[in-house]
Structures are given as C-alpha cells and as structure tokens.
Scaffold this active site. Sequence first.
Site, PDB file in Angstrom:
ATOM      1  N   HIS A 191      -2.450  -4.045   8.251  1.00 18.01           N
ATOM      2  CA  HIS A 191      -1.541  -4.724   7.319  1.00 18.01           C
ATOM      3  C   HIS A 191      -2.291  -5.133   6.053  1.00 18.01           C
ATOM      4  O   HIS A 191      -1.859  -4.844   4.938  1.00 18.01           O
ATOM      5  CB  HIS A 191      -0.941  -5.966   7.991  1.00 18.01           C
ATOM      6  CG  HIS A 191      -0.259  -6.891   7.017  1.00 18.01           C
ATOM      7  ND1 HIS A 191       1.014  -6.676   6.554  1.00 18.01           N
ATOM      8  CD2 HIS A 191      -0.707  -8.008   6.393  1.00 18.01           C
ATOM      9  CE1 HIS A 191       1.337  -7.630   5.683  1.00 18.01           C
ATOM     10  NE2 HIS A 191       0.307  -8.452   5.565  1.00 18.01           N
ATOM     11  N   HIS A 205      -2.069  -4.560   1.605  1.00 16.38           N
ATOM     12  CA  HIS A 205      -2.398  -5.452   0.474  1.00 16.38           C
ATOM     13  C   HIS A 205      -3.475  -4.902  -0.475  1.00 16.38           C
ATOM     14  O   HIS A 205      -3.378  -5.069  -1.686  1.00 16.38           O
ATOM     15  CB  HIS A 205      -2.916  -6.802   1.001  1.00 16.38           C
ATOM     16  CG  HIS A 205      -1.844  -7.718   1.500  1.00 16.38           C
ATOM     17  ND1 HIS A 205      -0.935  -8.344   0.680  1.00 16.38           N
ATOM     18  CD2 HIS A 205      -1.556  -8.131   2.756  1.00 16.38           C
ATOM     19  CE1 HIS A 205      -0.128  -9.111   1.413  1.00 16.38           C
ATOM     20  NE2 HIS A 205      -0.471  -8.989   2.669  1.00 16.38           N
ATOM     21  N   GLU A 233       4.646 -10.020   0.046  1.00 13.42           N
ATOM     22  CA  GLU A 233       4.855  -9.456   1.392  1.00 13.42           C
ATOM     23  C   GLU A 233       6.091  -8.549   1.462  1.00 13.42           C
ATOM     24  O   GLU A 233       6.024  -7.487   2.082  1.00 13.42           O
ATOM     25  CB  GLU A 233       4.997 -10.578   2.418  1.00 13.42           C
ATOM     26  CG  GLU A 233       3.732 -11.403   2.638  1.00 13.42           C
ATOM     27  CD  GLU A 233       2.571 -10.603   3.258  1.00 13.42           C
ATOM     28  OE1 GLU A 233       1.505 -11.191   3.430  1.00 13.42           O
ATOM     29  OE2 GLU A 233       2.727  -9.403   3.544  1.00 13.42           O
ATOM     30  N   SER A 249       3.316  -1.741   5.314  1.00 12.25           N
ATOM     31  CA  SER A 249       2.527  -1.526   6.542  1.00 12.25           C
ATOM     32  C   SER A 249       3.418  -1.420   7.779  1.00 12.25           C
ATOM     33  O   SER A 249       2.921  -1.377   8.909  1.00 12.25           O
ATOM     34  CB  SER A 249       1.533  -2.681   6.733  1.00 12.25           C
ATOM     35  OG  SER A 249       2.227  -3.922   6.757  1.00 12.25           O
TER      36      SER A 249
END
Length: 296
Positions: free
Chosen positions: A134, A139, A183, A202
């Site tokens: 993730h 990110h 997010e 993700s």
Amino acid sequence: MNTPHRVENIQTERGSIPMYATGVVSQPWESYSATDHQVWAELFRRQQTLLADHACGEFLDSREALGMTPDAIPRFDELNQRLDATTGWTLIGVEGLLPEAVFFEHLAQRRFPVTWWIRRPEQIDYIAEPDLFHDLFGHAPLLMNPVFADYMQAYGRGGLRALHEFGEEALLNLTRLYWYTVEFGLIRDPAGLRIYGAGILSSKGESVYALESPAPNRIGFDLQRVMCTRYRIDSFQKTYFVVDSFDELFTATQQNFAKIYANVTGKDSTPAGAILDRDQVIHRGNREGWPEGVDV
Ligand code: HBI
Ligand code: FE
C-alpha cells in the site's frame, strides 16, 4: 521473517485501528522471504494491468520515473536516491500506522513512513491496515510529482499547526482531508475520472468500484465539505471527491484554516453517503449493496 511490533488497537468512529511502535526502522531487505517477493510481484502485476486505464497520468508517469518493478520488493535506499533528487522526499521504514502527531512531523520534514512488512498471501485481496505494498506502490510514486509532493508537506505542516493550536477535533477534520484526497481521491482527466488516491491504487476491488460502480457518490472537491465528512476504514467509500488538478489540492492547503476550524468545530459531521444541497454532484450513487439503515 520477524513480525511487526504491534502496540495496541485504538477504537475510533472510523473502526478499530492498530497502532505500532513509532520508531524508524531500517528496511530488513535481506529477511524478505521468496513468498514476500512473490506477493509483491503478484500485487504489482495485477495493479499495473488494471491501472493502465484507471490511474491518472501523473501516477503512471511518476511510477515509471521511480523505477519500481515487480521483480522484487524495491530497496528503500535505491528509491530514495531518485526521490530525493526529484522532490527532496525520503522513504523511512516504520512498523505500521503511527499516531497522527508522529505522522504529521514526518510529512512536514518530507519523510514518508513506509511499513517494512508485506501482507501474507491469504491477505492478497484485502488488508485493513497499510502494509508495504500500500505504502510503496500506492503512495511513493506521486511523491515524485512536484505539486503533489508540496501538498503532502503542506498537509503535514498543517497537521502540526492544527494539533498545537486547535486540538483533537481539528485533527479529526484533517484526517478526513487526508482520507478523501491522498487515500481515496479521484481527479478529472480529459479521458474521464481517474484515480490518484493510494488506498484505491493499491486495491484491486476498489480500483474498479471507485470508477465503475453505480453505488457510490462522486462529488466535486470542497475543502470544508471533505473536512466534515465521516468515513469507515473497513469498507469501500460511499463518496469519492473529485479534484480538477493537484494545484487545486495545494491551493486548498494555503487557506486560513483557523477560519475553517471555527466554521466546522462543534457542528454535526456529515454521514459518508450523504449528498448536500450545495454539492457539485458528478454522480449520485444508487447505494446498491450498502447495508440498510447504516449511515456512518
Ligand atoms: N501512519 N504509517 C502511517 N501511515 C499513514 O498513512 C497514516 C499514519 N497515521 C495516521 C494517518 N495516516 C492518517 O490518520 C492521517 O490523516 C494523519
Ligand atoms: Fe495510506
């Protein structure tokens, strides 16, 4: 492989959140097993195929520039050479989720915390907390984009200011801003809506759901609206907020937050699936598949 040092679980309105030791750890690259590298490869290849026409162009270009491949779990220090040279950001290893104050401090210094362990094969489709895939796949790439990189640092600085000047409630407002942009944010692209939020990038399931499902709302980004909107960490989003550009995000952080906190503090927060009169509605969700009556 040694296991992460879980400290405790915190019960919040968003669900039960694990908290870990807050120290910085060096990436134990030599201790990754063949299974760890296989999990990375399978997740990477699956998302690479799916995101070709689901992710925004900035993410695809940045991921290319960062130079990650499915061959093996990347080494943080190799990625850091490119990241540091491009936007001055550095990836640091951590045990997992950090308390907000610790997280803000890192972002304010252009350090992005990356969980050092990767999920197990049986968690390949879903894990409720941020693991290495993730953080690294989702990110890290956009930290190569100068405007987004500036937004992330401005967010960290804003978080520290909020903590010191406005207290816990302001923190909750800022956490929602992070949730609905960094997010789970969407962006308008000439070809249509595209994904930039790491939580979607993700996730195989949410990469499809966020753009293609008729169930969730899709609403034009509005800073104050987002800061008041609740969310759950254990289900797909009920509402996605859409920006026109990363400049719009960065500009939003340059506002006088004191005025915004004064407007939102003490006011009822907005349920995740609600649509308000002043919303710029791009898609009104049909709420298909949502649990009846539950409006977080
Ligand atoms: N900790 N390691 C880590 N990664 C995150 O993305 C993270 C966090 N702690 C708090 C947090 N995100 C969010 O609550 C931000 O809004 C602060
Ligand atoms: Fe994240």
